[in-house]
Design a protein around this motif. Structure first.
Motif, short mmCIF file in Angstrom:
data_model
loop_
_atom_site.label_atom_id
_atom_site.label_comp_id
_atom_site.label_asym_id
_atom_site.label_seq_id
_atom_site.Cartn_x
_atom_site.Cartn_y
_atom_site.Cartn_z
N ARG A 1 -28.21 33.37 123.98
CA ARG A 1 -29.43 33.59 123.29
C ARG A 1 -29.46 35.09 122.73
O ARG A 1 -29.89 35.61 121.64
CB ARG A 1 -30.63 33.40 124.07
CG ARG A 1 -30.89 32.01 124.52
CD ARG A 1 -32.61 31.79 125.06
NE ARG A 1 -32.53 30.53 125.68
CZ ARG A 1 -32.44 30.16 127.03
NH1 ARG A 1 -32.16 31.06 127.84
NH2 ARG A 1 -32.76 28.76 126.98
N ASP A 2 -28.97 36.00 123.66
CA ASP A 2 -28.99 37.46 123.43
C ASP A 2 -28.00 37.74 122.33
O ASP A 2 -28.31 38.52 121.55
CB ASP A 2 -28.49 38.26 124.67
CG ASP A 2 -29.43 38.20 125.90
OD1 ASP A 2 -30.72 37.89 125.64
OD2 ASP A 2 -29.22 38.46 127.10
N ARG A 3 -26.85 36.83 122.15
CA ARG A 3 -26.12 37.26 121.19
C ARG A 3 -26.53 36.95 119.94
O ARG A 3 -26.29 37.34 118.91
CB ARG A 3 -24.56 36.34 121.41
CG ARG A 3 -23.79 37.01 122.49
CD ARG A 3 -22.60 36.00 122.86
NE ARG A 3 -21.77 36.10 121.51
CZ ARG A 3 -20.59 35.42 121.49
NH1 ARG A 3 -20.13 34.57 122.52
NH2 ARG A 3 -19.90 35.35 120.26
N TYR A 4 -27.33 35.51 119.86
CA TYR A 4 -27.96 35.15 118.56
C TYR A 4 -28.99 36.25 118.19
O TYR A 4 -29.19 36.34 116.92
CB TYR A 4 -28.61 33.79 118.95
CG TYR A 4 -29.31 33.16 117.89
CD1 TYR A 4 -28.61 32.82 116.68
CD2 TYR A 4 -30.64 33.37 117.70
CE1 TYR A 4 -29.42 32.14 115.63
CE2 TYR A 4 -31.39 32.69 116.69
CZ TYR A 4 -30.46 32.17 115.43
OH TYR A 4 -31.30 31.64 114.61
N GLU A 5 -29.88 36.76 119.13
CA GLU A 5 -30.71 37.72 118.79
C GLU A 5 -29.96 39.11 117.88
O GLU A 5 -30.70 39.36 116.93
CB GLU A 5 -31.58 38.37 119.80
CG GLU A 5 -32.54 36.94 120.16
CD GLU A 5 -33.44 37.47 121.59
OE1 GLU A 5 -33.03 38.68 121.96
OE2 GLU A 5 -34.19 36.71 122.05
N GLN A 6 -28.90 39.12 118.29
CA GLN A 6 -28.24 40.64 117.98
C GLN A 6 -27.72 40.44 116.71
O GLN A 6 -27.62 41.19 115.73
CB GLN A 6 -26.98 40.90 118.91
CG GLN A 6 -27.67 41.54 120.20
CD GLN A 6 -26.49 42.14 121.38
OE1 GLN A 6 -25.48 41.65 120.74
NE2 GLN A 6 -26.95 42.65 122.32
N MET A 7 -27.19 39.00 116.45
CA MET A 7 -26.82 38.61 115.15
C MET A 7 -27.84 38.59 114.21
O MET A 7 -27.53 38.88 113.04
CB MET A 7 -25.99 37.27 115.28
CG MET A 7 -24.67 37.21 116.10
SD MET A 7 -24.18 35.53 116.42
CE MET A 7 -23.86 35.16 114.41
N GLY A 8 -28.84 38.41 114.38
CA GLY A 8 -30.32 38.37 113.46
C GLY A 8 -30.79 39.76 113.16
O GLY A 8 -31.64 39.83 112.17
#
Length: 473
Positions: free
Chosen positions: A465-472
């Motif tokens: 989830r953290d990696r997905y939020e950083q990509m956004g």
């Protein structure tokens, strides 16, 4: 240089005309024999960066051109009158204007004098000269008028026109009777003497107009009592102007920057005090700051108007004179697109991106306790809502095709009902090797996590989830 016969400055490493490297100094000739003199065609007098000034340089004149003919040719750069012709221009002359604007050109009578460069010994013309305008704005308007001609000629010969640099005219510290013929004075400082930098030539002066002749004629007033009433405030203003002029001694005129430099040095040497008003007059003639350019010099195109040109000079002329370019400057959408293209091609640097440091602090240290409500009434406890059943993506796709939990796959429901087990194998061992199979992957993961498989699985999901939020972001 030996290729183009141009005398370059000592600080240059390349010829500004042919771009040839500066040759090394050869061996000195025999003593007593002077080196041959290189002809001066006025190319060294042009401003290297085209910096505007009140003086314009005219090169390539005919030998028979006199001061009167030079003044007549320069008068073509005046602004056309209502009939479409300028000062001394013949009626019916074809002028190709790039904008169709008939207001291009210097003000009528703004040429103060012309200076033709002549040889001191033979008094022959060196085929170039100068024209001094009243203000820098008049000289710039004359250049714009020059660009509107298909071919600018003086005495039926094409000439080159450019600004001059600050070292063309130098002051004479100790003038004598023998050098009086070869000097001239600035219009604003008759006590100062200037001369052309080349000692073998001098600037022959011809006064074309003065400031007094350019005053606007007074408008006629109606006769009778109203005439006497209207003249009273004009007389009061005239008395104030006369008192101010008598106090200063002479009437102040605009002076170009390079002549102002030598005038200040002359005042320092002779102990003359300068008024503070001179600074304001000098600042009033300063050229306006250039606007933002949307041209690509590498591709010779204008990103604002999306036009392609052959040379850089045509791009610069388009930005100065084109009505289409002026209209597009008022459109914010086109300006934004042109700016993005300039940033994309590296013409202008990219502006720094906004960084939300407050958000970074909240993620690192949490929210501040001051923002939370303290000693407030406890909220009533709510019953926990039932959590929705979590289904996988594959199960949701199968349910849309008629499958339900507990039934088999296939049209008749006779297929497998249990999910495919994920087997774990030893690293580096083939699939068919004996002892390579370790068992089910979930059980192997539970053994590796020492019975904390759920904690390991939740930690893996949080990392995803953290990696997905950083990509956004």
């Amino acid at each position: 240089m030996s290729q183009c016969s141009i005398v370059n400055y000592s600080t240059r490493h390349k010829c500004f005309r042919c771009q040839a490297p500066r040759p090394d100094a050869g061996p000195a000739g025999p003593p007593g024999i002077a080196a041959p003199r290189v002809e001066n065609h006025g190319d060294n007098d042009a401003a290297p960066e085209n910096q505007p000034s009140q003086f314009l340089l005219f090169r390539g004149l005919e030998t028979s051109v006199t001061e009167e003919l030079l003044a007549k040719g320069v008068a073509k750069l005046y602004r056309p009158n209502s009939e479409g012709t300028s000062g001394n221009q013949k009626k019916g002359a074809k002028v190709a204007s790039t904008t169709g604007d008939s207001n291009l050109g210097a003000r009528d009578g703004s040429i103060r004098r012309v200076l033709l460069v002549r040889d001191r010994k033979s008094n022959e013309s060196w085929r170039y000269g100068f024209a001094e305008f009243a203000t820098i704005q008049d000289a710039q308007a004359a250049i714009l008028r020059l660009h509107s001609f298909e071919k600018f000629t003086i005495s039926s010969r094409p000439v080159m026109v450019s600004y001059i640099h600050a070292g063309v005219f130098v002051p004479v510290m100790n003038p004598t009777a023998s050098t009086e013929k070869f000097t001239f004075s600035p219009l604003s400082n008759p006590a100062m003497k200037l001369m052309y930098w080349d000692e073998d030539a001098y600037a022959s002066e011809l006064t074309v107009s003065t400031e007094e002749t350019q005053q606007a004629p007074k408008s006629e007033k109606p006769a009778g009592l109203s005439e006497t009433k209207s003249k009273e405030p004009e007389k009061a203003k005239k008395r104030k102007a006369d008192a101010a002029s008598s106090a200063s001694g002479t009437k102040k005129m605009a002076m170009p920057s390079h002549l102002q430099f030598w005038s200040n040095r002359h005042a320092e040497l002779h102990g003359i005090k300068k008024d503070a008003d001179d600074k304001t007059d000098q600042n009033s003639d300063a050229a306006a700051p250039p606007r933002q350019s949307y041209a690509d010099p590498n591709r010779n195109c204008c990103y604002l108007c999306m036009r392609q040109f052959k040379t850089t000079a045509e791009v610069n002329r388009h930005e100065r004179l084109s009505q289409l370019h002026r209209g597009n400057l008022q459109k914010d959408q086109l300006v934004t697109k042109a700016t993005n293209k300039l940033i994309k091609h590296g013409i202008i640097p990219q502006p720094p991106e906004y960084r939300d440091r407050a958000r970074e602090r909240r993620q690192a240290f949490g929210r501040s306790s001051k923002n939370t409500t303290t000693k407030s009434a406890p909220a009533p406890e709510r019953e926990p809502s039932p959590q929705p059943e979590t289904t996988s993506k594959g199960a949701s796709l199968l349910s849309k095709m008629g499958w339900s939990a507990g039934t088999g796959l296939g049209a008749q429901g006779t297929g497998m009902t249990a999910p495919i087990t994920t087997e774990a194998y030893a690293q580096g061992v083939g699939l068919g090797a004996q002892g390579g199979k370790l068992g089910e992957a979930s059980e192997e993961a539970a053994r590796n996590t020492r019975g904390r498989y759920e904690e390991f699985l939740e930690k893996t999901r949080q990392t995803a989830r953290d990696r997905y939020e950083q990509m956004g972001k």
